[in-house]
Write a protein that holds these residues in place. Sequence first.
Motif, PDB file in Angstrom:
ATOM      1  N   UNK B  89      45.606 -52.294 120.575  1.00 20.19           N
ATOM      2  CA  UNK B  89      44.238 -52.806 120.433  1.00 20.19           C
ATOM      3  C   UNK B  89      43.675 -53.383 121.715  1.00 20.19           C
ATOM      4  N   UNK B  91      42.033 -51.989 123.947  1.00 18.69           N
ATOM      5  CA  UNK B  91      40.703 -51.445 124.254  1.00 18.69           C
ATOM      6  C   UNK B  91      39.700 -51.744 123.147  1.00 18.69           C
ATOM      7  N   UNK B  94      36.274 -52.907 124.328  1.00 21.67           N
ATOM      8  CA  UNK B  94      35.421 -51.792 124.776  1.00 21.67           C
ATOM      9  C   UNK B  94      34.869 -51.032 123.580  1.00 21.67           C
ATOM     10  N   UNK B  97      32.092 -52.975 122.151  1.00 22.80           N
ATOM     11  CA  UNK B  97      30.906 -52.833 123.006  1.00 22.80           C
ATOM     12  C   UNK B  97      30.186 -51.530 122.687  1.00 22.80           C
ATOM     13  N   UNK B  98      30.955 -50.447 122.572  1.00 25.87           N
ATOM     14  CA  UNK B  98      30.343 -49.143 122.284  1.00 25.87           C
ATOM     15  C   UNK B  98      29.672 -49.147 120.916  1.00 25.87           C
ATOM     16  N   UNK B 101      26.559 -51.180 121.138  1.00 33.18           N
ATOM     17  CA  UNK B 101      25.609 -50.396 121.925  1.00 33.18           C
ATOM     18  C   UNK B 101      24.951 -49.317 121.061  1.00 33.18           C
ATOM     19  N   UNK B 114      26.058 -57.690 124.437  1.00 29.77           N
ATOM     20  CA  UNK B 114      26.739 -57.032 125.555  1.00 29.77           C
ATOM     21  C   UNK B 114      26.346 -57.711 126.864  1.00 29.77           C
ATOM     22  N   UNK B 117      28.234 -60.880 127.194  1.00 30.35           N
ATOM     23  CA  UNK B 117      29.616 -60.641 127.609  1.00 30.35           C
ATOM     24  C   UNK B 117      29.684 -60.359 129.103  1.00 30.35           C
ATOM     25  N   UNK B 151      36.287 -50.562 135.628  1.00 33.27           N
ATOM     26  CA  UNK B 151      36.032 -49.252 135.022  1.00 33.27           C
ATOM     27  C   UNK B 151      37.254 -48.339 135.076  1.00 33.27           C
ATOM     28  N   UNK B 154      39.986 -49.432 132.603  1.00 34.98           N
ATOM     29  CA  UNK B 154      39.669 -49.078 131.225  1.00 34.98           C
ATOM     30  C   UNK B 154      39.879 -47.578 130.992  1.00 34.98           C
ATOM     31  N   UNK B 155      39.351 -46.749 131.899  1.00 34.89           N
ATOM     32  CA  UNK B 155      39.420 -45.302 131.664  1.00 34.89           C
ATOM     33  C   UNK B 155      40.863 -44.796 131.747  1.00 34.89           C
ATOM     34  N   UNK B 158      42.248 -45.545 128.416  1.00 31.62           N
ATOM     35  CA  UNK B 158      41.654 -44.735 127.351  1.00 31.62           C
ATOM     36  C   UNK B 158      42.219 -43.317 127.369  1.00 31.62           C
TER      37      UNK B 158
END
Lengths: 193, 193
Positions: B89, B91, B94, B97-98, B101, B114, B117, B151, B154-155, B158
Motif C-alpha cells: 500500500x 502507493x 498516489x 490523489x488520482x 483528481x 491535492x 497536499x 516522480x 513513484x513511477x 508503480x
Amino acid sequence: VGQAVHEAVRSLMEERGPGGFTGREVAERAGVNEATIYRRWGSLDNLLLDVAVNVERLNENSPMPDTGSLRGDLNAWAMSIAEEVARPDGLELLRAVLAARAATDARGDRAPRILALLEARADSIGGVLARAEARGESPPDLFTVLDRLIAPLYLREAFGYGEMAQPLDVLVDNTIAGTPRIHTDTDADTENG
Amino acid sequence: VGQAVHEAVRSLMEERGPGGFTGREVAERAGVNEATIYRRWGSLDNLLLDVAVNVERLNENSPMPDTGSLRGDLNAWAMSIAEEVARPDGLELLRAVLAARAATDARGDRAPRILALLEARADSIGGVLARAEARGESPPDLFTVLDRLIAPLYLREAFGYGEMAQPLDVLVDNTIAGTPRIHTDTDADTENG
C-alpha cells in the motif's frame, strides 16, 4: 471472446474514457457473460491493462515521431503525452497500473500485466532510441526516459503543478543529458532538428 | 468529530495499511455515523488525503534529514521515500490523489485537497532547501524536486523497474543539477525556464 471483449473496451473507452464504464457494460457490448470477464481477467483493471498493451503494440505500426533528431522526436512525443494525460481520465492507465500492482502485492506474486505494458512501451520508445543510435547520437536507456520524461509528465498531471514547472523541452534536454554513454565529442550539441 | 475520524483513520492505516479498510470501519472506530463521513469528505479517498496532509504537516515537527549538505539530505530523504513506497500500500496515497483528481475532473472544479497536499509537502522539503540556501548552496526549486526525485521514485515503484534503473544517488545528483544557476544572494528572483 478475447477479441470481442477487447473491441468492446476500446469502443467504450473512446466514447466515455477509460474510467467511464463497468465490467457489466463491457460484457453486454461484447455479447459475453459478465462472469467470463472476471474469470479470465480477474478485474476490469487487468482487462484495461491488457487492452493498453495491445494499443501500445499497435503504436509500433503507427510509428512514433520521426523528426530526424532525438531531441525533436522526444519533444514531439513529450507534447503528445502531456496532451494525452491532460484529457479526462488521462491518468486512468496509471490508476489501473496501481490497482493491478496492489492486487498482485496482496497475493504476493509478480505483476505480469504491468511488465507486459512496460515491455510494449519499451518497444515503442525503442524505435526512437534505435534511430538516434543509428544517426550517431548516444540516446539514453529506456529507464532514463521513464525516470526523466514519463514520470514527471505523470506526476505533473496528478498533482497539477505542470504550469509552475519548467517547460517540456527542459524535461527533454534532461532526458538526453541522462545518456549512460560518455560523451567524447562535446560540441555535438549542434544536433538540433 | 474531525479529530476522532482522523485518529480512527490513522490507527487503521497503521494496522492494515491505507488501502485496508472501509468508510464504515472508520465510522465504527470513530464512533460516528457513516453518513457523517461521506457528507463531510465525499469519499474515503478525500478523507485519506486530508489525513495525509496532516501527517505531512506533522513531519515539519519531526524534521526532515539534516546531514549538513543538500546532497546528504536528499539522499537520506530519497532512501526513506523509496522504502516507504515499497511497502504494501505504499502507493496508496498516489492512488488517492488520482481518485480525487478524477472526481474533481468529473465535476469540473479544482482539487483543493491535492493542492493542500502539495503545499504541505512543499513545506516539508522547504526546510531542506532553505538550509541549503543558508549554507550558500543553490538548491533546486520544489518543482524540480518533484520532477526529478519524487516522480521517478513513484513511477519506479508503480511499474517495478527500480532495480533496472540507475541508483538513487544518480536521481539526487540530477535533482541538484537542476538548480537554477543563481549565485547572487538577494535579487535572486528565481524564474523557471
